[in-house]
Design an enzyme around this catalytic site. Structure first.
Site, short mmCIF file in Angstrom:
data_model
loop_
_atom_site.label_atom_id
_atom_site.label_comp_id
_atom_site.label_asym_id
_atom_site.label_seq_id
_atom_site.Cartn_x
_atom_site.Cartn_y
_atom_site.Cartn_z
N GLU A 53 41.93 -40.15 55.24
CA GLU A 53 41.88 -40.47 53.81
C GLU A 53 42.82 -41.62 53.44
OE1 GLU A 53 42.57 -36.64 51.96
OE2 GLU A 53 40.42 -36.22 51.96
N TYR B 49 37.52 -30.38 56.74
CA TYR B 49 37.80 -31.34 57.80
C TYR B 49 37.19 -30.88 59.11
CZ TYR B 49 40.32 -34.15 61.20
OH TYR B 49 40.63 -34.99 62.23
N GLY C 163 28.77 -34.21 62.78
CA GLY C 163 27.34 -34.38 62.99
C GLY C 163 26.67 -33.21 63.69
N GLY D 299 26.75 -29.93 62.30
CA GLY D 299 26.58 -28.84 61.36
C GLY D 299 27.84 -28.04 61.08
N ILE D 300 28.97 -28.48 61.63
CA ILE D 300 30.22 -27.74 61.46
C ILE D 300 30.71 -27.81 60.02
CG2 ILE D 300 32.65 -27.63 62.15
CD1 ILE D 300 31.70 -28.53 64.98
N GLY D 301 30.71 -29.00 59.43
CA GLY D 301 31.14 -29.16 58.04
C GLY D 301 30.27 -28.35 57.09
N TYR E 50 27.52 -34.03 50.04
CA TYR E 50 27.60 -33.04 48.96
C TYR E 50 26.38 -33.14 48.05
CZ TYR E 50 32.47 -32.72 50.48
OH TYR E 50 33.61 -32.56 51.23
N GLU F 97 29.39 -35.98 33.56
CA GLU F 97 29.98 -35.44 32.34
C GLU F 97 31.21 -36.20 31.87
OE1 GLU F 97 30.69 -31.24 32.64
OE2 GLU F 97 28.66 -30.83 33.35
#
Length: 163
Positions: free
Chosen positions: A27, A84, A91, A93-95, A129, A141
């Site tokens: 980050e 993380y 890539g 599917g862990i996240g 997301y 919003e």
């Protein structure tokens, strides 16, 4: 890829600290990590909850750190502070698995929403997301994430009325 997600334990705090530092480097904010390995031993067990991904034959390769909040409009929520996965395991599917597990835990605790923040430059995460149905409240919003820390936090404390 076969992996297992499990709850964190006190013994995992060294690995939590390692991955927190790795996330901060990703980050571009590594200078902002102030919490120590010893602080994590207390905080992760009592204040926040963490789930890990374990791959057979590997160390812990990813984590999701979350806690509960409350909305006066809708009720209990779960806040995903960190999601993380080590770069070499992305890539697979862990996240998605970690985020889904946090959502499952939240629903079992009667949470009505899952909330998180993402850096504006992190387009892959924002896109991920969005594909899962997340709403960008900044754009949708007009909500902004606000922070008080350091001197501004001290100033607020000093302005508190006496008991």
């Amino acid at each position: 890829m076969h992996f297992k997600i499990r709850a964190a334990a006190k013994e995992d705090c060294r690995e939590i600290s390692r991955m927190i530092k790795e996330l901060a480097v990703f980050e571009k904010m590594s200078d902002q990590v102030k919490i120590s390995h010893e602080d994590n031993k207390t905080s992760v067990v009592f204040l926040v909850t963490c789930v890990f991904v374990v791959l057979p034959g590997f160390t812990l390769v990813g984590y999701a750190l979350y806690f509960y909040t409350y909305s006066t409009w809708t009720g209990r929520s779960v806040y995903l502070e960190d999601l993380y996965v080590m770069p070499e395991f992305r890539g697979n599917g862990i996240g998605k698995g970690l985020m889904s597990k946090v959502a499952e835990v939240g629903k079992k605790k009667q949470c009505v929403r899952l909330q998180l923040s993402v850096l504006d430059w992190n387009t892959p995460a924002r896109d991920f997301y969005a594909t899962k149905g997340a709403q960008d409240l900044t754009a949708g919003e007009g909500w902004h994430f606000i922070r008080f820390d350091g001197q501004s936090l001290d100033d607020l404390v000093n302005e508190a009325p006496e008991d």
